[in-house]
Design an enzyme around this catalytic site. Structure first.
Site, PDB file in Angstrom:
ATOM      1  N   ARG A   1       0.823  -1.149  -0.223  1.00  0.00           N
ATOM      2  CA  ARG A   1       0.029   0.025  -0.083  1.00  0.00           C
ATOM      3  C   ARG A   1       1.039   1.183   0.017  1.00  0.00           C
ATOM      4  NH1 ARG A   1      -5.155  -0.525   2.154  1.00  0.00           N
ATOM      5  NH2 ARG A   1      -5.430   1.498   1.550  1.00  0.00           N
TER       6      ARG A   1
ATOM      7  N   ASN B   1      14.192   1.124  11.636  1.00  0.00           N
ATOM      8  CA  ASN B   1      13.297   1.927  11.249  1.00  0.00           C
ATOM      9  C   ASN B   1      12.056   1.656  12.288  1.00  0.00           C
ATOM     10  OD1 ASN B   1      10.932   3.255  10.248  1.00  0.00           O
ATOM     11  ND2 ASN B   1      11.499   2.708   8.367  1.00  0.00           N
TER      12      ASN B   1
ATOM     13  N   HIS C   1       8.057   8.593  17.148  1.00  0.00           N
ATOM     14  CA  HIS C   1       7.481  10.084  17.419  1.00  0.00           C
ATOM     15  C   HIS C   1       6.980   9.985  18.973  1.00  0.00           C
ATOM     16  CE1 HIS C   1       8.163  10.367  13.185  1.00  0.00           C
ATOM     17  NE2 HIS C   1       7.007   9.608  12.937  1.00  0.00           N
TER      18      HIS C   1
ATOM     19  N   ASP D   1      14.940   4.524  25.964  1.00  0.00           N
ATOM     20  CA  ASP D   1      15.446   4.005  26.821  1.00  0.00           C
ATOM     21  C   ASP D   1      16.170   2.796  26.485  1.00  0.00           C
ATOM     22  OD1 ASP D   1      14.693   6.322  28.519  1.00  0.00           O
ATOM     23  OD2 ASP D   1      13.113   5.213  29.420  1.00  0.00           O
TER      24      ASP D   1
ATOM     25  N   HIS E   1      14.415   6.354   8.111  1.00  0.00           N
ATOM     26  CA  HIS E   1      13.084   6.488   7.568  1.00  0.00           C
ATOM     27  C   HIS E   1      12.898   6.407   6.156  1.00  0.00           C
ATOM     28  CE1 HIS E   1      11.791   6.853  11.774  1.00  0.00           C
ATOM     29  NE2 HIS E   1      12.613   7.800  12.052  1.00  0.00           N
ATOM     30  N   LEU E   2      11.976   5.941   5.570  1.00  0.00           N
ATOM     31  CA  LEU E   2      12.139   5.881   4.312  1.00  0.00           C
ATOM     32  C   LEU E   2      11.661   7.161   3.467  1.00  0.00           C
ATOM     33  CD1 LEU E   2      10.079   2.380   4.060  1.00  0.00           C
ATOM     34  CD2 LEU E   2      12.176   2.636   2.962  1.00  0.00           C
ATOM     35  N   SER E   3      10.655   7.706   4.283  1.00  0.00           N
ATOM     36  CA  SER E   3      10.095   9.011   3.779  1.00  0.00           C
ATOM     37  C   SER E   3      10.715  10.192   4.522  1.00  0.00           C
ATOM     38  CB  SER E   3       8.573   9.100   4.110  1.00  0.00           C
ATOM     39  OG  SER E   3       8.342   9.184   5.337  1.00  0.00           O
TER      40      SER E   3
ATOM     41  N   ARG F   1       5.494  14.094  12.738  1.00  0.00           N
ATOM     42  CA  ARG F   1       6.748  13.268  12.269  1.00  0.00           C
ATOM     43  C   ARG F   1       7.700  13.876  12.265  1.00  0.00           C
ATOM     44  NH1 ARG F   1       3.702   8.965  10.204  1.00  0.00           N
ATOM     45  NH2 ARG F   1       1.789   9.447   9.147  1.00  0.00           N
TER      46      ARG F   1
HETATM   47  O1  CA2 Z   1       9.200   6.780   6.798  1.00  0.00           O
HETATM   48  C1  CA2 Z   1       9.293   6.062   7.399  1.00  0.00           C
HETATM   49  O2  CA2 Z   1      10.002   5.129   7.281  1.00  0.00           O
HETATM   50  C2  CA2 Z   1       8.232   6.008   8.788  1.00  0.00           C
HETATM   51  O3  CA2 Z   1       9.012   5.532   9.545  1.00  0.00           O
HETATM   52  C3  CA2 Z   1       7.428   5.103   8.540  1.00  0.00           C
HETATM   53  C4  CA2 Z   1       6.142   5.160   9.267  1.00  0.00           C
HETATM   54  C5  CA2 Z   1       5.725   6.427   9.803  1.00  0.00           C
HETATM   55  O4  CA2 Z   1       4.732   6.327  10.835  1.00  0.00           O
HETATM   56  C6  CA2 Z   1       6.850   7.321  10.283  1.00  0.00           C
HETATM   57  O5  CA2 Z   1       6.343   8.654  10.462  1.00  0.00           O
HETATM   58  C7  CA2 Z   1       7.754   7.203   9.034  1.00  0.00           C
HETATM   59  C8  CA2 Z   1       5.110   4.267   8.806  1.00  0.00           C
HETATM   60  C9  CA2 Z   1       5.231   2.905   8.180  1.00  0.00           C
HETATM   61  C10 CA2 Z   1       3.765   2.427   7.678  1.00  0.00           C
HETATM   62  O6  CA2 Z   1       4.545   1.781   6.542  1.00  0.00           O
HETATM   63  C11 CA2 Z   1       3.223   1.263   5.406  1.00  0.00           C
HETATM   64  C12 CA2 Z   1       4.049   0.865   4.517  1.00  0.00           C
HETATM   65  C13 CA2 Z   1       3.167   0.385   3.426  1.00  0.00           C
HETATM   66  C14 CA2 Z   1       1.783   0.938   3.475  1.00  0.00           C
HETATM   67  C15 CA2 Z   1       1.318   1.390   4.534  1.00  0.00           C
HETATM   68  C16 CA2 Z   1       2.175   1.823   5.640  1.00  0.00           C
END
Ligand code: CA2
Length: 146
Positions: free
Chosen positions: A18, A74, A80, A87, A100-102, A111
């Site tokens: 997704r 990750n 957050h 700890d 973080h990917l994004s 975030r």
């Molecule tokens: O950017 C990132 O790697 C995050 O750690 C991803 C988290 C998000 O809560 C952080 O703020 C940033 C979310 C992971 C959810 O991964 C999904 C992958 C595919 C579809 C939906 C969610």
């Protein structure tokens, strides 16, 4: 032999399934395989673990002590919020790189803050799955002998 642990937090088992516009099209299995190939080509071993549960991530961090040369983590949404993960990272001497990917700084304000970054070796954001490989290369570089 040198060893790294790749640790992924909640919902990252959905990677590639997704929201490809935010998180890309690679699955977590793809990420693990490409990282394993990179590390094995340098004679290192990779273990990978994903959990949707904070306590299990804490247990994995504790278990990394004395077993791994580094952790690539990750923490997903726990980044957050989680004082408990902060700890746990503080309680071990193994260096942890937060990935973080994004680009979390270009997203919602909640975030923008990481509870964990201050106790991590470093933080890589916004480079997609390349970020995991950059973290691995950093550990390889820092453990070069001679
Ligand atoms: O950017 C990132 O790697 C995050 O750690 C991803 C988290 C998000 O809560 C952080 O703020 C940033 C979310 C992971 C959810 O991964 C999904 C992958 C595919 C579809 C939906 C969610």
């Amino acid at each position: 032999m040198n060893r790294l642990l790749l640790l992924n937090g909640p919902n990252l088992n959905r990677l590639g399934i997704r929201e490809p516009s935010i998180y890309g099209t690679e699955t977590l299995k793809d990420v693990e395989s490409s990282l394993r190939m990179l590390l094995e080509s340098h004679g290192w071993q990779l273990d990978a673990y994903q959990s949707n549960h904070e306590g299990e991530l804490i247990d994995s961090l504790h278990g990394a002590e004395g077993k791994y040369d580094g952790v690539i983590f990750n923490p997903a949404a726990y980044t957050h919020t989680s004082v408990a993960l902060r700890d746990a990272i503080s309680s071990i001497s193994v260096p942890v790189i937060e990935v973080h990917l994004s680009n979390v700084h270009a997203r919602e304000e909640f975030r923008h803050t990481s509870m964990l970054a201050p106790v991590c070796r470093g933080q890589i954001v916004g480079l997609g799955t390349t970020g995991y490989r950059i973290a691995a290369l950093t550990f390889l570089e820092e453990n070069k002998k001679g």
